[in-house]
Scaffold this motif. Structure first.
Motif, PDB file in Angstrom:
ATOM      1  N   UNK A  49       0.816  -1.223   0.000  1.00  0.00           N
ATOM      2  CA  UNK A  49       0.000   0.000   0.000  1.00  0.00           C
ATOM      3  C   UNK A  49       0.850   1.274   0.000  1.00  0.00           C
ATOM      4  N   UNK A  50       2.177   1.097  -0.031  1.00  0.00           N
ATOM      5  CA  UNK A  50       3.075   2.261  -0.047  1.00  0.00           C
ATOM      6  C   UNK A  50       2.632   3.247  -1.136  1.00  0.00           C
ATOM      7  N   UNK A  51       2.583   4.541  -0.782  1.00  0.00           N
ATOM      8  CA  UNK A  51       2.079   5.523  -1.746  1.00  0.00           C
ATOM      9  C   UNK A  51       2.773   6.865  -1.564  1.00  0.00           C
ATOM     10  N   UNK A  52       3.123   7.472  -2.667  1.00  0.00           N
ATOM     11  CA  UNK A  52       3.705   8.818  -2.660  1.00  0.00           C
ATOM     12  C   UNK A  52       2.829   9.681  -3.558  1.00  0.00           C
ATOM     13  N   UNK A  53       2.437  10.858  -3.081  1.00  0.00           N
ATOM     14  CA  UNK A  53       1.677  11.788  -3.915  1.00  0.00           C
ATOM     15  C   UNK A  53       2.523  12.131  -5.147  1.00  0.00           C
ATOM     16  N   UNK A  54       1.915  12.091  -6.354  1.00  0.00           N
ATOM     17  CA  UNK A  54       2.703  12.380  -7.567  1.00  0.00           C
ATOM     18  C   UNK A  54       3.456  13.707  -7.458  1.00  0.00           C
ATOM     19  N   UNK A  55       2.802  14.723  -6.923  1.00  0.00           N
ATOM     20  CA  UNK A  55       3.461  16.025  -6.793  1.00  0.00           C
ATOM     21  C   UNK A  55       4.694  15.945  -5.903  1.00  0.00           C
ATOM     22  N   UNK A  56       4.623  15.155  -4.849  1.00  0.00           N
ATOM     23  CA  UNK A  56       5.769  15.018  -3.940  1.00  0.00           C
ATOM     24  C   UNK A  56       6.930  14.288  -4.615  1.00  0.00           C
ATOM     25  N   UNK A  57       6.586  13.290  -5.432  1.00  0.00           N
ATOM     26  CA  UNK A  57       7.632  12.558  -6.156  1.00  0.00           C
ATOM     27  C   UNK A  57       8.376  13.512  -7.086  1.00  0.00           C
ATOM     28  N   UNK A  58       7.626  14.348  -7.808  1.00  0.00           N
ATOM     29  CA  UNK A  58       8.238  15.269  -8.772  1.00  0.00           C
ATOM     30  C   UNK A  58       9.075  16.328  -8.050  1.00  0.00           C
ATOM     31  N   UNK A  59       8.584  16.816  -6.900  1.00  0.00           N
ATOM     32  CA  UNK A  59       9.349  17.796  -6.112  1.00  0.00           C
ATOM     33  C   UNK A  59      10.699  17.203  -5.700  1.00  0.00           C
ATOM     34  N   UNK A  60      10.679  15.931  -5.282  1.00  0.00           N
ATOM     35  CA  UNK A  60      11.925  15.272  -4.903  1.00  0.00           C
ATOM     36  C   UNK A  60      12.911  15.244  -6.067  1.00  0.00           C
ATOM     37  N   UNK A  61      12.403  14.978  -7.269  1.00  0.00           N
ATOM     38  CA  UNK A  61      13.268  14.931  -8.455  1.00  0.00           C
ATOM     39  C   UNK A  61      13.850  16.308  -8.755  1.00  0.00           C
ATOM     40  N   UNK A  62      13.035  17.366  -8.560  1.00  0.00           N
ATOM     41  CA  UNK A  62      13.543  18.736  -8.761  1.00  0.00           C
ATOM     42  C   UNK A  62      14.718  19.015  -7.830  1.00  0.00           C
ATOM     43  N   UNK A  63      14.576  18.614  -6.567  1.00  0.00           N
ATOM     44  CA  UNK A  63      15.652  18.875  -5.603  1.00  0.00           C
ATOM     45  C   UNK A  63      16.900  18.069  -5.987  1.00  0.00           C
ATOM     46  N   UNK A  64      16.688  16.838  -6.439  1.00  0.00           N
ATOM     47  CA  UNK A  64      17.822  16.014  -6.864  1.00  0.00           C
ATOM     48  C   UNK A  64      18.542  16.660  -8.053  1.00  0.00           C
ATOM     49  N   UNK A  65      17.754  17.174  -9.010  1.00  0.00           N
ATOM     50  CA  UNK A  65      18.357  17.821 -10.190  1.00  0.00           C
ATOM     51  C   UNK A  65      19.194  19.028  -9.771  1.00  0.00           C
ATOM     52  N   UNK A  66      18.628  19.915  -8.947  1.00  0.00           N
ATOM     53  CA  UNK A  66      19.377  21.109  -8.517  1.00  0.00           C
ATOM     54  C   UNK A  66      20.648  20.700  -7.766  1.00  0.00           C
ATOM     55  N   UNK A  67      20.494  19.694  -6.919  1.00  0.00           N
ATOM     56  CA  UNK A  67      21.648  19.225  -6.150  1.00  0.00           C
ATOM     57  C   UNK A  67      22.745  18.713  -7.079  1.00  0.00           C
ATOM     58  N   UNK A  68      22.331  17.917  -8.072  1.00  0.00           N
ATOM     59  CA  UNK A  68      23.309  17.321  -8.988  1.00  0.00           C
ATOM     60  C   UNK A  68      24.005  18.405  -9.819  1.00  0.00           C
ATOM     61  N   UNK A  69      23.244  19.400 -10.250  1.00  0.00           N
ATOM     62  CA  UNK A  69      23.848  20.468 -11.058  1.00  0.00           C
ATOM     63  C   UNK A  69      24.913  21.205 -10.246  1.00  0.00           C
ATOM     64  N   UNK A  70      24.576  21.521  -8.982  1.00  0.00           N
ATOM     65  CA  UNK A  70      25.541  22.247  -8.140  1.00  0.00           C
ATOM     66  C   UNK A  70      26.749  21.384  -7.802  1.00  0.00           C
ATOM     67  N   UNK A  71      26.464  20.129  -7.419  1.00  0.00           N
ATOM     68  CA  UNK A  71      27.556  19.274  -6.945  1.00  0.00           C
ATOM     69  C   UNK A  71      28.479  18.834  -8.077  1.00  0.00           C
ATOM     70  N   UNK A  72      27.929  18.669  -9.283  1.00  0.00           N
ATOM     71  CA  UNK A  72      28.750  18.161 -10.388  1.00  0.00           C
ATOM     72  C   UNK A  72      29.498  19.273 -11.111  1.00  0.00           C
ATOM     73  N   UNK A  73      29.199  20.509 -10.773  1.00  0.00           N
ATOM     74  CA  UNK A  73      29.943  21.647 -11.337  1.00  0.00           C
ATOM     75  C   UNK A  73      30.329  22.602 -10.224  1.00  0.00           C
ATOM     76  N   UNK A  74      31.211  22.154  -9.334  1.00  0.00           N
ATOM     77  CA  UNK A  74      31.531  23.006  -8.181  1.00  0.00           C
ATOM     78  C   UNK A  74      32.168  24.315  -8.634  1.00  0.00           C
ATOM     79  N   UNK A  75      31.831  25.366  -7.874  1.00  0.00           N
ATOM     80  CA  UNK A  75      32.373  26.683  -8.194  1.00  0.00           C
ATOM     81  C   UNK A  75      33.848  26.749  -7.830  1.00  0.00           C
TER      82      UNK A  75
END
Ligand SMILES: [Zn+2]
Length: 414
Positions: A388-414
């Motif tokens: 019965x595990x369930x994640x609201x679709x909007x919450x899943x997408x928000x998590x992906x947004x945070x992962x994307x921003x994190x990856x962009x910053x971490x993979x191109x350090x200033x």
């Protein structure tokens, strides 16, 4: 020209549906246990999607699956994002799959935008995270971070299958993925995962920034007394280990957790010998599961358990024997990587809180070799390892947004 990379929410949710069909159970969950036919199908689907986009696909000797997108500086080790695709026998659709497919969505978003990163970015699907078919779990990340795997060859699964044979079949079922040695230098690792607990949902927070994975220690306590007749043994002559065990457990429950909100202490199993209704037991054995994010605090609690059990045993003229049967130290995540995740959440105007993971994750092992962190998203009623595990679709997408921003910053350090 490059654009700003954007998560395609519909594409991600469609992928979650497609993978949930692999090993789908009638109750709406998944049964995609490690190195099974279903696990192989999920790995194949991910590899095919990756090859269609022109990414390179690798696997290693424990069947960890890697999808690589090159960076601008080939001398830098890759930045890793991912999770796992295997499931419990009656598992949910999001545990592991959300983190793996979101990581792949991040790679596609970078590619769609023709965005450059300095480091290569690699998606990883760790092998056998769950350990339900072949124990122990988190095999893929343990092997990747240098664990001694020699004894694993002879592991027999819960279904009688031999690990070595199933692993070999899993690797050969994906000839498109070139073999690489197990383990390599990495620049960092971030994993998106469902919380598997209720706190984010209760506090209506979309994001948890995980700062540590707590450690676990198991103790086996045996209190030895003297078996005697229930009807004829006076109180003065009793050496009753049941009385001692109950007093010890009660004292531990009223002193450890109420005084330290990060501590967890659970007595999950208790057995009296000989277990006769009309006899004082000869011995009472019980287990103690202790969790704490700080290793030194695990030591303090263990010492407290030993002292309490010895004292309560002595009060009943009994003796306590205590063995440590399992010890998995926790890990604190890198403050820099935690900061990067927080910065990503803030840049998206998301509310978040720092939290500690109560469950094991592959990130626990990665944190020992590279800066690592985790991102949690809420799941309904805190349910996980449950169909019965369930994640609201909007919450899943928000998590992906945070992962994307994190990856962009971490993979191109200033
Ligand atoms: Zn998981």
């Amino acid at each position: 020209m490059s654009l700003t990379p954007r998560i395609d929410g519909d594409r991600l949710l469609g992928r979650l549906d497609a993978f949930a069909r692999i090993g789908a159970t009638p109750a709406g969950g998944v049964n995609r246990q490690a190195f099974s036919v279903e696990d192989r199908r999920a790995r194949r689907l991910l590899a095919e999607l990756a090859l269609e986009r022109g990414f390179t696909v690798f696997q290693d000797g424990i069947a960890n699956l890697f999808i690589r997108r090159e960076g601008t500086d080939a001398t830098l080790p890759p930045f890793l994002i991912g999770s796992h695709l295997d499931s419990q026998p009656t598992g949910g659709r999001f545990d592991g799959a959300l983190g793996t497919l979101s990581a792949f969505e991040v790679l596609e978003a970078l590619e769609d935008a023709r965005a450059e990163t300095r480091m290569p970015v690699e998606v990883v699907a760790w092998a056998n995270e769950e350990g339900s078919r072949f124990a122990p779990g988190v095999m893929g990340s343990m092997a990747f971070t240098g664990a001694d795997t020699a004894a694993w060859k002879s592991i027999v699964g819960a279904d009688g299958a031999l690990l070595a044979a199933e692993l070999e079949a899993t690797i050969t079922a994906l000839p498109e993925a070139a073999l690489r040695p197990t383990g390599m230098p990495i620049s960092g690792y971030v994993e998106l995962h469902i919380e598997q607990g209720p706190s984010l949902e209760k506090e209506q927070l979309p994001i948890g920034v995980v700062t540590a994975v707590q450690g676990t220690r198991w103790l086996e306590v045996s209190i030895q007394g003297t078996s005697g007749h229930a009807g004829t043994t006076d109180l003065a002559y009793r050496r009753d280990p049941m009385v001692a065990a109950i007093a010890a457990i009660h004292r531990l429950q009223t002193t450890i957790m109420p005084l330290d909100s990060s501590a967890r202490l659970t007595v999950g199993r208790i057995a009296a010998r000989p277990g006769s209704i009309n006899a004082i037991p000869q011995s009472v054995a019980f287990t103690v599961d202790i969790r704490h994010p700080r290793a030194e605090q695990l030591n303090v609690i263990e010492a407290e358990v030993r002292q309490v059990c010895a004292a309560e045993a002595e009060a009943q003229h009994c003796t306590a024997v205590i063995k440590r049967s399992f010890d998995m130290p926790g890990a604190a995540f890198s403050p820099d990587m935690v900061n990067t995740v927080e910065e990503a959440a803030r840049s998206l105007q998301l509310q978040y809180k720092q939290m500690i993971s109560g469950a094991f994750h592959d990130a626990l092992f990665l944190a020992r070799v590279a800066p690592a962190a985790m991102i949690f998203v809420p799941c309904r009623d805190g349910l996980s390892h449950n169909e019965a595990e369930y994640v609201e679709p909007g919450d899943a997408v928000i998590g992906a947004h945070v992962l994307l921003r994190t990856a962009i910053m971490a993979a191109s350090p200033r």
